[in-house]
Design an enzyme around this catalytic site. Structure first.
Site, PDB file in Angstrom:
ATOM      1  N   ILE A  61       0.994  -1.256  -0.001  1.00  0.00           N
ATOM      2  CA  ILE A  61       0.034  -0.001   0.031  1.00  0.00           C
ATOM      3  C   ILE A  61       1.052   1.193   0.029  1.00  0.00           C
ATOM      4  O   ILE A  61       1.892   1.283   0.716  1.00  0.00           O
ATOM      5  CB  ILE A  61      -1.071  -0.127   1.216  1.00  0.00           C
ATOM      6  CG1 ILE A  61      -1.865   1.239   1.049  1.00  0.00           C
ATOM      7  CG2 ILE A  61      -0.116  -0.082   2.614  1.00  0.00           C
ATOM      8  CD1 ILE A  61      -3.044   1.224   2.384  1.00  0.00           C
ATOM      9  N   SER A  62       0.714   1.981  -0.822  1.00  0.00           N
ATOM     10  CA  SER A  62       1.613   3.134  -0.967  1.00  0.00           C
ATOM     11  C   SER A  62       1.479   4.126   0.273  1.00  0.00           C
ATOM     12  O   SER A  62       0.743   4.134   1.072  1.00  0.00           O
ATOM     13  CB  SER A  62       1.443   4.191  -2.404  1.00  0.00           C
ATOM     14  OG  SER A  62       1.307   3.139  -3.321  1.00  0.00           O
TER      15      SER A  62
END
Ligand code: SAM
Length: 239
Positions: A61-62
Site C-alpha cells: 500500500i503506497s
C-alpha cells in the site's frame, strides 16, 4: 496511542499538507478514508506512518503522501470518471472514490483484487469498481476517462492508456527502470493524437507487469535471483 481519526488528521497535516499538497478535495478525501482498514490487523498500528506497508503477494500500500500527490496531479475537482491501474489494497481507489463520481480499478493479482473488493464494499464505496486483469490494457468498455493513475512503475507510457483518456484528461504514471527509481510523469491528452508530457517527482514503485508493462518472465527471473522484500518501498525521494 491516539485514536485512528486523530492519527489521520495528523497524517494529513504533517505528512501531506506541510509537504505542499493543497487540493481541498484531496485533503478532505485523505481525512475521510480509514487507512487502517486496508492493511492487515498486525499492521494497523503503523497505518498512519509516513511509509508504504506490505499487503501480501510482495506488494505494498503506497505511502500516504504519494497517494495524495498522485491524486492532486490528476487535477480532479469532483464528479469525474477515473481509472486506477494497481488496486493493491484498494486504499487509493477509496481516496479517489471520495472525489470522483466513478472509479474503475484493475489489479493483476486476483487475491488482492478480491480482498480490496470486500473492504471497499464493506466501507460502502459503491462507486468503486474492481476488476482482476492486466491494467496496461485499460478498461475499454468504460473509456474515455477524465483521469488515469498507474500505481506501479512501467518501462514506458502504455499507448492504450493514453488513448483511453478523454481530450483534456490526464494520466499519471511512474516510468523508468525495473529495479531503480522512476520518474513520475503526467501525460495530458490535448487533442485526438496530441499528448503533452511533464516530469513530476522521482518515485519508487513495484513493477507494472503486463502486455504494455514489464514482461512477467522478467518478474520470475528477478524473483529467482534477488527476491524483493515484502515491504520494498514505493516512495518519493528526499522528502
Ligand atoms: N494503489 C494501491 C493501494 O492503494 O494499495 C497500491 C498499489 S501497489 C504499489 C501496485 C499494484 O499494482 C500491485 O498490487 C500490483 O500487483 C499491481 N499491478 C502491477 N502490474 C499491474 C497490471 N498490469 N495491472 C494491474 N495491476 C498491476
Amino acid at each position: 496511542m491516539a485514536g485512528y481519526s486523530k492519527l489521520r488528521e495528523r497524517m494529513v497535516d504533517y505528512q501531506i499538507a506541510r509537504r505542499g499538497v493543497t487540493s481541498r478535495v484531496v485533503l478532505d478525501a485523505m481525512r475521510k478514508v480509514p487507512r487502517e482498514r486496508f492493511v492487515s490487523k498486525g499492521n494497523r498500528r503503523f497505518a498512519y506512518d509516513d511509509s508504504p506497508l506490505p499487503i501480501g503477494q510482495s506488494q505494498t500500500i503506497s505511502q500516504p503522501y504519494v497517494v495524495a500527490y498522485m491524486a492532486e496531479a490528476l487535477a480532479l475537482e469532483g464528479g469525474e470518471k477515473v481509472l486506477e491501474i494497481g488496486t493493491g489494497s484498494g486504499y487509493a481507489a477509496a481516496v479517489l472514490g471520495e472525489i470522483a463520481a466513478e472509479v474503475y480499478t484493475i489489479e493483476r493479482i486476483k487475491a488482492l483484487a478480491d480482498m480490496a473488493r470486500v473492504v471497499l464494499e464493506d466501507l460502502g464505496y459503491d462507486n468503486v469498481h474492481v476488476q482482476h486483469g492486466d491494467g496496461t490494457l485499460g478498461w475499454p468498455d468504460q473509456a474515455p476517462f477524465d483521469g488515469i493513475v498507474v500505481t506501479a512503475g512501467g518501462p514506458e507510457v502504455p499507448e492504450t492508456l493514453k488513448h483511453q483518456l478523454r481530450i483534456g484528461g490526464r494520466l499519471v504514471i511512474p516510468i523508468g527502470g525495473y529495479t531503480t527509481f522512476q520518474q513520475l510523469v503526467r501525460v495530458t491528452r490535448v487533442a485526438e493524437d496530441e499528448f503533452d508530457t511533464e516530469d513530476l517527482i522521482p518515485v519508487r514503485f513495484v513493477p507494472l507487469v503486463g502486455d504494455e508493462g514489464w514482461p512477467s518472465e522478467h518478474l520470475s527471473r528477478r524473483r529467482a535471483s534477488t527476491p524483493r522484500a515484502a515491504n520494498d518501498p514505493d516512495e518519493t525521494l528526499g522528502r
